[in-house]
Design a protein around this motif. Sequence first.
Motif, PDB file in Angstrom:
ATOM      1  N   LYS A  29      35.325  46.605  39.587  1.00  0.00           N
ATOM      2  CA  LYS A  29      34.357  45.541  39.860  1.00  0.00           C
ATOM      3  C   LYS A  29      32.934  46.078  39.702  1.00  0.00           C
ATOM      4  N   SER A  30      32.676  47.249  40.254  1.00  0.00           N
ATOM      5  CA  SER A  30      31.344  47.853  40.149  1.00  0.00           C
ATOM      6  C   SER A  30      30.985  48.156  38.691  1.00  0.00           C
ATOM      7  N   GLU A  31      31.944  48.677  37.945  1.00  0.00           N
ATOM      8  CA  GLU A  31      31.693  48.994  36.539  1.00  0.00           C
ATOM      9  C   GLU A  31      31.450  47.733  35.718  1.00  0.00           C
ATOM     10  N   MET A  32      32.209  46.669  36.011  1.00  0.00           N
ATOM     11  CA  MET A  32      32.007  45.412  35.281  1.00  0.00           C
ATOM     12  C   MET A  32      30.677  44.768  35.665  1.00  0.00           C
ATOM     13  N   ASN A  33      30.298  44.854  36.936  1.00  0.00           N
ATOM     14  CA  ASN A  33      29.006  44.313  37.356  1.00  0.00           C
ATOM     15  C   ASN A  33      27.851  45.058  36.687  1.00  0.00           C
ATOM     16  N   ALA A  34      28.030  46.355  36.454  1.00  0.00           N
ATOM     17  CA  ALA A  34      27.002  47.132  35.757  1.00  0.00           C
ATOM     18  C   ALA A  34      26.805  46.630  34.327  1.00  0.00           C
ATOM     19  N   GLN A  35      27.824  45.948  33.794  1.00  0.00           N
ATOM     20  CA  GLN A  35      27.731  45.388  32.446  1.00  0.00           C
ATOM     21  C   GLN A  35      27.415  43.888  32.475  1.00  0.00           C
ATOM     22  N   GLY A  36      27.006  43.389  33.643  1.00  0.00           N
ATOM     23  CA  GLY A  36      26.556  42.009  33.744  1.00  0.00           C
ATOM     24  C   GLY A  36      27.603  40.984  34.115  1.00  0.00           C
ATOM     25  N   ALA A  37      28.711  41.395  34.727  1.00  0.00           N
ATOM     26  CA  ALA A  37      29.795  40.464  35.025  1.00  0.00           C
ATOM     27  C   ALA A  37      29.481  39.527  36.196  1.00  0.00           C
ATOM     28  N   GLY A  38      28.787  39.965  37.211  1.00  0.00           N
ATOM     29  CA  GLY A  38      28.437  39.108  38.340  1.00  0.00           C
ATOM     30  C   GLY A  38      29.587  38.778  39.279  1.00  0.00           C
ATOM     31  N   ILE A  39      30.413  39.756  39.587  1.00  0.00           N
ATOM     32  CA  ILE A  39      31.545  39.557  40.500  1.00  0.00           C
ATOM     33  C   ILE A  39      31.036  39.773  41.928  1.00  0.00           C
ATOM     34  N   PRO A  40      31.346  38.849  42.855  1.00  0.00           N
ATOM     35  CA  PRO A  40      30.868  39.025  44.233  1.00  0.00           C
ATOM     36  C   PRO A  40      31.537  40.195  44.945  1.00  0.00           C
ATOM     37  N   THR A  41      31.070  40.482  46.143  1.00  0.00           N
ATOM     38  CA  THR A  41      31.572  41.615  46.930  1.00  0.00           C
ATOM     39  C   THR A  41      33.089  41.563  47.118  1.00  0.00           C
ATOM     40  N   ALA A  42      33.680  42.736  47.084  1.00  0.00           N
ATOM     41  CA  ALA A  42      35.136  42.834  47.206  1.00  0.00           C
ATOM     42  C   ALA A  42      35.622  42.552  48.622  1.00  0.00           C
ATOM     43  N   TRP A  43      34.735  42.490  49.600  1.00  0.00           N
ATOM     44  CA  TRP A  43      35.132  42.161  50.973  1.00  0.00           C
ATOM     45  C   TRP A  43      35.769  40.782  51.049  1.00  0.00           C
ATOM     46  N   LEU A  44      35.468  39.925  50.089  1.00  0.00           N
ATOM     47  CA  LEU A  44      36.020  38.566  50.091  1.00  0.00           C
ATOM     48  C   LEU A  44      37.531  38.544  49.874  1.00  0.00           C
ATOM     49  N   ILE A  45      38.089  39.647  49.409  1.00  0.00           N
ATOM     50  CA  ILE A  45      39.538  39.735  49.222  1.00  0.00           C
ATOM     51  C   ILE A  45      40.266  39.562  50.560  1.00  0.00           C
ATOM     52  N   LEU A  46      39.610  39.922  51.638  1.00  0.00           N
ATOM     53  CA  LEU A  46      40.237  39.881  52.957  1.00  0.00           C
ATOM     54  C   LEU A  46      40.372  38.479  53.532  1.00  0.00           C
ATOM     55  N   ILE A  47      39.670  37.502  52.962  1.00  0.00           N
ATOM     56  CA  ILE A  47      39.678  36.143  53.493  1.00  0.00           C
ATOM     57  C   ILE A  47      40.730  35.312  52.756  1.00  0.00           C
ATOM     58  N   PRO A  48      41.718  34.789  53.491  1.00  0.00           N
ATOM     59  CA  PRO A  48      42.746  33.961  52.843  1.00  0.00           C
ATOM     60  C   PRO A  48      42.116  32.784  52.090  1.00  0.00           C
ATOM     61  N   ILE A  49      42.705  32.384  51.016  1.00  0.00           N
ATOM     62  CA  ILE A  49      42.281  31.317  50.106  1.00  0.00           C
ATOM     63  C   ILE A  49      41.063  31.755  49.290  1.00  0.00           C
ATOM     64  N   VAL A  50      40.065  32.338  49.949  1.00  0.00           N
ATOM     65  CA  VAL A  50      38.883  32.826  49.225  1.00  0.00           C
ATOM     66  C   VAL A  50      39.280  33.937  48.274  1.00  0.00           C
ATOM     67  N   ASN A  51      40.309  34.712  48.641  1.00  0.00           N
ATOM     68  CA  ASN A  51      40.739  35.808  47.767  1.00  0.00           C
ATOM     69  C   ASN A  51      41.259  35.297  46.423  1.00  0.00           C
ATOM     70  N   ILE A  52      41.765  34.092  46.379  1.00  0.00           N
ATOM     71  CA  ILE A  52      42.202  33.516  45.100  1.00  0.00           C
ATOM     72  C   ILE A  52      40.981  33.248  44.222  1.00  0.00           C
ATOM     73  N   TRP A  53      39.941  32.645  44.815  1.00  0.00           N
ATOM     74  CA  TRP A  53      38.683  32.398  44.085  1.00  0.00           C
ATOM     75  C   TRP A  53      38.084  33.719  43.619  1.00  0.00           C
ATOM     76  N   TRP A  54      38.089  34.741  44.531  1.00  0.00           N
ATOM     77  CA  TRP A  54      37.514  36.028  44.178  1.00  0.00           C
ATOM     78  C   TRP A  54      38.265  36.651  43.009  1.00  0.00           C
ATOM     79  N   THR A  55      39.590  36.548  43.020  1.00  0.00           N
ATOM     80  CA  THR A  55      40.384  37.097  41.914  1.00  0.00           C
ATOM     81  C   THR A  55      40.017  36.405  40.610  1.00  0.00           C
ATOM     82  N   TRP A  56      39.780  35.095  40.658  1.00  0.00           N
ATOM     83  CA  TRP A  56      39.355  34.370  39.452  1.00  0.00           C
ATOM     84  C   TRP A  56      38.017  34.918  38.960  1.00  0.00           C
ATOM     85  N   LYS A  57      37.066  35.166  39.877  1.00  0.00           N
ATOM     86  CA  LYS A  57      35.763  35.713  39.486  1.00  0.00           C
ATOM     87  C   LYS A  57      35.927  37.106  38.870  1.00  0.00           C
TER      88      LYS A  57
END
Length: 100
Positions: A29-57
């Motif tokens: 995630k950090s490496e992709m963000n360095a190339q302009g990907a714009g993925i939000p913080t990985a802490w969101l993986i811990l939140i049910p349902i939100v982790n599905i959205w985060w995986t999509w991002k």
Amino acid sequence: MKRRSVAGIVVLSVITGGLYTIYWIVKTKSEMNAQGAGIPTAWLILIPIVNIWWTWKFCEGVAHVTKGGMSAAVAFLLLWLLSLIGMAIVQSALNKVARG
């Protein structure tokens, strides 16, 4: 992007009981963000349902970095349906980017 061993990802994830999987997600995630990907913080993986959205991002980031070499939809299905094998396939696509 850093090249990582595809087999190493699977083996380390199994040996560490999934801890390496979390490390891999955060580092890529950090490496992709360095190339302009714009993925939000990985802490969101811990939140049910939100982790599905985060995986999509995350998968949109894969599509961005690979310049369409792997679509977000394919990456999402691989990660959700095939888990470790999906991670290995996504890493293979990221390795192609690392080679240039």
